[in-house]
Write an enzyme that holds these catalytic residues in place. Structure first.
Site, PDB file in Angstrom:
ATOM      1  N   GLU A 115       0.697   3.953   1.859  1.00 51.41           N
ATOM      2  CA  GLU A 115       1.109   4.436   3.181  1.00 51.41           C
ATOM      3  C   GLU A 115       2.256   3.600   3.733  1.00 51.41           C
ATOM      4  O   GLU A 115       3.192   4.126   4.354  1.00 51.41           O
ATOM      5  CB  GLU A 115      -0.067   4.393   4.168  1.00 51.41           C
ATOM      6  CG  GLU A 115      -1.308   5.141   3.703  1.00 51.41           C
ATOM      7  CD  GLU A 115      -2.285   4.247   2.947  1.00 51.41           C
ATOM      8  OE1 GLU A 115      -1.850   3.505   2.044  1.00 51.41           O
ATOM      9  OE2 GLU A 115      -3.480   4.293   3.264  1.00 51.41           O
TER      10      GLU A 115
ATOM     11  N   CYS B  69       0.827  -1.205   0.000  1.00 49.68           N
ATOM     12  CA  CYS B  69       0.000   0.000   0.000  1.00 49.68           C
ATOM     13  C   CYS B  69       0.868   1.265   0.000  1.00 49.68           C
ATOM     14  O   CYS B  69       2.015   1.251   0.463  1.00 49.68           O
ATOM     15  CB  CYS B  69      -0.895   0.035   1.233  1.00 49.68           C
ATOM     16  SG  CYS B  69      -2.256  -1.126   1.205  1.00 49.68           S
TER      17      CYS B  69
HETATM   18  N1  THU Z   1      -4.283   0.511  -1.177  1.00 49.68           N
HETATM   19  C1  THU Z   1      -3.404   1.421  -0.662  1.00 49.68           C
HETATM   20  O1  THU Z   1      -2.378   1.734  -1.290  1.00 49.68           O
HETATM   21  N2  THU Z   1      -3.668   1.958   0.557  1.00 49.68           N
HETATM   22  C2  THU Z   1      -4.781   1.679   1.295  1.00 49.68           C
HETATM   23  O2  THU Z   1      -4.885   2.133   2.425  1.00 49.68           O
HETATM   24  C3  THU Z   1      -5.859   0.867   0.718  1.00 49.68           C
HETATM   25  C4  THU Z   1      -5.494   0.095  -0.506  1.00 49.68           C
HETATM   26  C5  THU Z   1      -3.977  -0.104  -2.478  1.00 49.68           C
HETATM   27  C6  THU Z   1      -3.654  -1.566  -2.415  1.00 49.68           C
HETATM   28  C7  THU Z   1      -3.985  -2.018  -3.818  1.00 49.68           C
HETATM   29  O3  THU Z   1      -2.847  -1.798  -4.644  1.00 49.68           O
HETATM   30  C8  THU Z   1      -5.083  -1.080  -4.254  1.00 49.68           C
HETATM   31  O4  THU Z   1      -5.092  -0.002  -3.337  1.00 49.68           O
HETATM   32  C9  THU Z   1      -6.460  -1.724  -4.271  1.00 49.68           C
HETATM   33  O5  THU Z   1      -6.757  -2.305  -3.051  1.00 49.68           O
END
Ligand code: THU
Length: 134
Positions: free
Chosen positions: A55, A53
């Site tokens: 963050e 993710c």
């Molecule tokens: N994702 C993030 O980067 N941060 C979050 O807090 C929620 C989800 C990303 C993970 C994945 O690559 C995409 O969003 C879809 O879930």
């Protein structure tokens, strides 16, 4: 660095998102007490469950450079039609860095029409953190 500047930095980071599987580009930007900003974006993998993710990438970049506290604010941007809130794992990862420096950062959950402003402690109450191991 205003909150709007931090949001702009998160949006800019999302330009580098590697998200060919979800097509869901997320950006994040961390602001520290010394004024520095560290950004991240989501990095996916052909083995879908290994996605990182935005963050978590930002916190990892900061900690790899030796940062161990001072986290004041976090902006998160996404492509959805509502303010994006950090996933559960990212809340925990953010909490580690926040607790190390004794801060409760403001999380700017950015949406197309509004930005939701919440403290990390509201998103992750009763958090398990470094102090829990004392
Ligand atoms: N994702 C993030 O980067 N941060 C979050 O807090 C929620 C989800 C990303 C993970 C994945 O690559 C995409 O969003 C879809 O879930």
């Amino acid at each position: 660095m205003t909150d709007e500047d931090l949001i702009a930095a998160a949006r800019q980071a999302a330009e580098n998102s590697y998200s060919p599987y979800s097509n869901f580009a997320v950006g994040s930007a961390l602001r520290f007490a010394d004024g520095s900003v560290v950004t991240g974006t989501n990095i996916e993998n052909a083995s879908y469950g290994l996605a990182l993710c935005a963050e978590t990438v930002a916190v990892s970049k900061a900690m790899a450079d030796g940062v161990r506290g001072g986290l004041e604010a976090v902006a998160v941007t996404g492509p959805g039609d509502a303010p994006i809130t950090p996933c559960g794992r990212c809340r925990q990862v953010l909490n580690e860095l926040a607790q190390l420096g004794g801060t409760d950062p403001l999380i700017l959950c950015v949406g197309p029409d509004e930005t939701r402003r919440v403290k990390l402690s509201e998103l992750l109450p009763d958090a398990f953190g470094p102090a829990s191991l004392d």
